[in-house]
Design a protein around this motif. Structure first.
Motif, mmCIF file in Angstrom:
data_model
loop_
_atom_site.group_PDB
_atom_site.id
_atom_site.type_symbol
_atom_site.label_atom_id
_atom_site.label_comp_id
_atom_site.label_asym_id
_atom_site.label_seq_id
_atom_site.Cartn_x
_atom_site.Cartn_y
_atom_site.Cartn_z
ATOM 1 N N GLU A 98 -8.698 81.445 -13.224
ATOM 2 C CA GLU A 98 -8.883 80.371 -12.256
ATOM 3 C C GLU A 98 -8.777 81.028 -10.882
ATOM 4 N N MET A 99 -9.691 80.709 -9.953
ATOM 5 C CA MET A 99 -9.722 81.471 -8.690
ATOM 6 C C MET A 99 -9.669 80.629 -7.429
ATOM 7 N N THR A 100 -9.223 79.386 -7.529
ATOM 8 C CA THR A 100 -9.238 78.569 -6.315
ATOM 9 C C THR A 100 -8.317 79.150 -5.248
ATOM 10 N N ILE A 101 -7.063 79.382 -5.620
ATOM 11 C CA ILE A 101 -6.147 79.941 -4.623
ATOM 12 C C ILE A 101 -6.499 81.406 -4.338
ATOM 13 N N LEU A 102 -6.996 82.092 -5.373
ATOM 14 C CA LEU A 102 -7.386 83.494 -5.153
ATOM 15 C C LEU A 102 -8.545 83.586 -4.156
ATOM 16 N N THR A 103 -9.420 82.576 -4.149
ATOM 17 C CA THR A 103 -10.512 82.565 -3.167
ATOM 18 C C THR A 103 -9.944 82.446 -1.755
ATOM 19 N N ALA A 104 -8.962 81.571 -1.582
ATOM 20 C CA ALA A 104 -8.358 81.433 -0.250
ATOM 21 C C ALA A 104 -7.681 82.743 0.166
ATOM 22 N N CYS A 131 -8.290 72.717 9.878
ATOM 23 C CA CYS A 131 -6.946 72.870 9.294
ATOM 24 C C CYS A 131 -6.943 72.360 7.859
ATOM 25 N N GLY A 132 -7.855 72.893 7.042
ATOM 26 C CA GLY A 132 -7.922 72.497 5.637
ATOM 27 C C GLY A 132 -7.257 73.531 4.752
ATOM 28 N N ALA A 133 -7.766 73.627 3.518
ATOM 29 C CA ALA A 133 -7.131 74.474 2.504
ATOM 30 C C ALA A 133 -7.072 75.951 2.904
ATOM 31 N N GLN A 134 -8.069 76.445 3.646
ATOM 32 C CA GLN A 134 -8.092 77.880 3.963
ATOM 33 C C GLN A 134 -7.133 78.239 5.101
ATOM 34 N N ALA A 135 -6.814 77.260 5.947
ATOM 35 C CA ALA A 135 -6.232 77.554 7.255
ATOM 36 C C ALA A 135 -4.919 78.341 7.188
ATOM 37 N N GLU A 136 -3.976 77.866 6.374
ATOM 38 C CA GLU A 136 -2.665 78.534 6.364
ATOM 39 C C GLU A 136 -2.783 79.979 5.845
ATOM 40 N N PHE A 137 -3.697 80.181 4.902
ATOM 41 C CA PHE A 137 -3.880 81.549 4.377
ATOM 42 C C PHE A 137 -4.493 82.459 5.445
ATOM 43 N N GLN A 138 -5.404 81.887 6.248
ATOM 44 C CA GLN A 138 -5.964 82.670 7.346
ATOM 45 C C GLN A 138 -4.856 83.075 8.319
ATOM 46 N N ALA A 139 -3.939 82.153 8.579
ATOM 47 C CA ALA A 139 -2.823 82.462 9.486
ATOM 48 C C ALA A 139 -1.954 83.578 8.896
ATOM 49 N N LEU A 140 -1.645 83.467 7.606
ATOM 50 C CA LEU A 140 -0.822 84.508 6.967
ATOM 51 C C LEU A 140 -1.519 85.867 7.000
ATOM 52 N N GLY A 141 -2.846 85.840 6.807
ATOM 53 C CA GLY A 141 -3.607 87.093 6.846
ATOM 54 C C GLY A 141 -3.536 87.751 8.217
ATOM 55 N N MET A 142 -3.636 86.942 9.264
ATOM 56 C CA MET A 142 -3.593 87.520 10.614
ATOM 57 C C MET A 142 -2.176 87.980 10.965
ATOM 58 N N ARG A 143 -1.169 87.325 10.375
ATOM 59 C CA ARG A 143 0.200 87.817 10.624
ATOM 60 C C ARG A 143 0.418 89.133 9.880
ATOM 61 N N ALA A 144 -0.032 89.172 8.614
ATOM 62 C CA ALA A 144 0.167 90.396 7.829
ATOM 63 C C ALA A 144 -0.560 91.577 8.475
ATOM 64 N N GLU A 145 -1.757 91.326 8.990
ATOM 65 C CA GLU A 145 -2.576 92.423 9.508
ATOM 66 C C GLU A 145 -2.243 92.777 10.955
ATOM 67 N N LEU A 146 -2.102 91.737 11.796
ATOM 68 C CA LEU A 146 -1.999 91.983 13.242
ATOM 69 C C LEU A 146 -0.618 91.695 13.813
ATOM 70 N N PRO A 158 -6.526 64.406 12.695
ATOM 71 C CA PRO A 158 -5.173 64.725 13.203
ATOM 72 C C PRO A 158 -4.161 64.926 12.084
ATOM 73 N N ALA A 159 -4.369 64.270 10.936
ATOM 74 C CA ALA A 159 -3.426 64.450 9.820
ATOM 75 C C ALA A 159 -3.500 65.886 9.297
ATOM 76 N N ALA A 160 -4.703 66.465 9.307
ATOM 77 C CA ALA A 160 -4.854 67.860 8.851
ATOM 78 C C ALA A 160 -4.154 68.807 9.830
ATOM 79 N N THR A 161 -4.332 68.561 11.124
ATOM 80 C CA THR A 161 -3.645 69.403 12.131
ATOM 81 C C THR A 161 -2.135 69.301 11.919
ATOM 82 N N ALA A 162 -1.652 68.070 11.715
ATOM 83 C CA ALA A 162 -0.204 67.863 11.570
ATOM 84 C C ALA A 162 0.328 68.575 10.322
ATOM 85 N N LYS A 163 -0.472 68.556 9.230
ATOM 86 C CA LYS A 163 -0.024 69.207 7.989
ATOM 87 C C LYS A 163 0.130 70.717 8.189
ATOM 88 N N VAL A 164 -0.884 71.332 8.794
ATOM 89 C CA VAL A 164 -0.798 72.786 9.009
ATOM 90 C C VAL A 164 0.309 73.102 10.027
#
Ligand code: NAD
Length: 319
Positions: A98-104, A131-146, A158-164
């Motif tokens: 299963e690759m849903t989270i692996l895709t993110a 600020c959907g499913a990919q967003a938090e992983f993108q943030a983690l990637g930029m923290r890990a790398e940069l 606005p609910a999506a912004t608030a969740k992230v």
């Protein structure tokens, strides 16, 4: 799905992204040895279903993935995925995941690899537009790398912004929710657009993009679905793509003439083409997702499980 998520949770998503970034770099360095081709895409009014193959001398891999922007309103995710590895020598499937989270995670790792080549030095602030499913992983990637510490967030919902904002604060980021994409992009070193919209909606106006920034445009990944203005691409010192033939059809550059110059990321990784050369350049990674990234990811997970004695070859392992 729960088992894949459990594997990621055991290792930690930020660590997995960092490890995948290095694994991607290793595979991008050997790109000429790989068999690469554009993905097969089946479009409907609701979205797209894609088959993404890639292989090397020993392993063939493919991912089946969809993109259905209306899914969240029906209680489903926009993107789900399933992947398989096949032994080239006997044609037998050797791994199924299963690759849903692996895709993110692999999408975040690919953005991180692009940022390794293109982001300005000392980048600490990331704007996330979408600020959907990919967003938090993108943030983690930029923290890990940069080492990104600050997030500027915008979503039409606005609910999506608030969740992230809530989740990213809990993850230790300093978060600023914003009222529009321009406000989010202002002062950011890196801007990642990760919106889902079937229309050619311009998500980030050229006037809101500053010289010196690096953009990861990951949400525009189908014909008729883009996020940037062509003026931004024309202004960039370099527009980087994964696989030119596929991106000409699916990426931001579909809105530009076929001769518009682009650089494939693997060429920068191999030192055959320059990445960022100075602080004032605007650089763009026009990401659509490519089969090699999934091959790398599937092999990475399989090898990790084999290392733990969890997936004896050649049995199928459903994570
Ligand atoms: P998602 O549906 O979970 O989130 C998308 C978010 O975008 C939603 O919160 C939505 O409200 C927001 N949005 C829509 N239009 C917007 C606009 N004009 N301005 C600001 N926000 C807007 O989707 P997701 O799983 O996070 O995926 C995001 C996008 O990334 C999709 O288009 C998907 O196809 C693409 N994607 C690309 C790759 C790649 O490799 N490049 C990989 C995975 C997903």
């Amino acid at each position: 799905v729960p088992a894949t998520a459990a594997w990621v949770a055991r290792r930690g998503p930020e660590r997995v992204i960092a490890e995948l970034t290095d694994a991607l770099e290793r595979d991008f360095r050997r790109w000429p040895e790989l068999e690469t081709r554009p993905r097969v895409a089946s479009h409907s009014r609701d979205g797209v279903i894609e088959l993404m193959p890639a292989s090397d001398a020993t392993t063939f891999g493919f991912k089946l993935v969809n993109g259905h922007p209306l899914n969240p309103s029906r209680g489903y995710q926009t993107v789900t995925a399933l992947g398989m590895l096949v032994d080239v020598h006997n044609g037998y499937p050797s791994f199924l995941a299963e690759m849903t989270i692996l895709t993110a995670l692999r999408t975040a790792a690919t953005s991180a690899l692009a940022a390794r080549c293109l982001a300005p030095r000392g980048a600490r602030t990331l704007a996330l537009i979408g600020c959907g499913a990919q967003a938090e992983f993108q943030a983690l990637g930029m923290r890990a790398e940069l080492g990104v510490e600050r997030l500027r967030l915008y979503d039409v919902d606005p609910a999506a912004t608030a969740k992230v904002a809530r989740n990213a604060t809990a993850l230790g980021f300093d978060v600023t929710p914003c009222d529009d994409p321009g406000q989010a992009a202002r002062g950011a070193d890196v801007v990642t657009t990760c919106t889902a919209d079937k229309r050619n909606a311009t998500v980030l106006l050229d006037r809101d993009v500053a010289d010196g920034q690096h953009l990861n445009a990951i949400g525009g990944d189908c014909p008729g679905k883009t996020e940037l203005e062509p003026a931004t691409l024309r202004r960039a010192s370099v527009v980087v793509v994964e696989h030119e033939e596929q991106t000409r059809v699916e990426g931001e550059i579909q809105n530009l003439p076929p001769g518009f110059p682009v650089t494939e990321l693997w060429r920068i990784v191999r030192g055959e083409a320059p990445g960022r050369r100075d602080a004032g350049e605007l650089t763009v990674f026009d990401s659509v997702g490519f089969g090699v990234e999934d091959l790398t990811t599937l092999r990475f997970v399989r090898e990790d499980l084999l290392g733990q004695g969890r997936a004896p070859d050649p049995l199928l392992a459903w994570l």
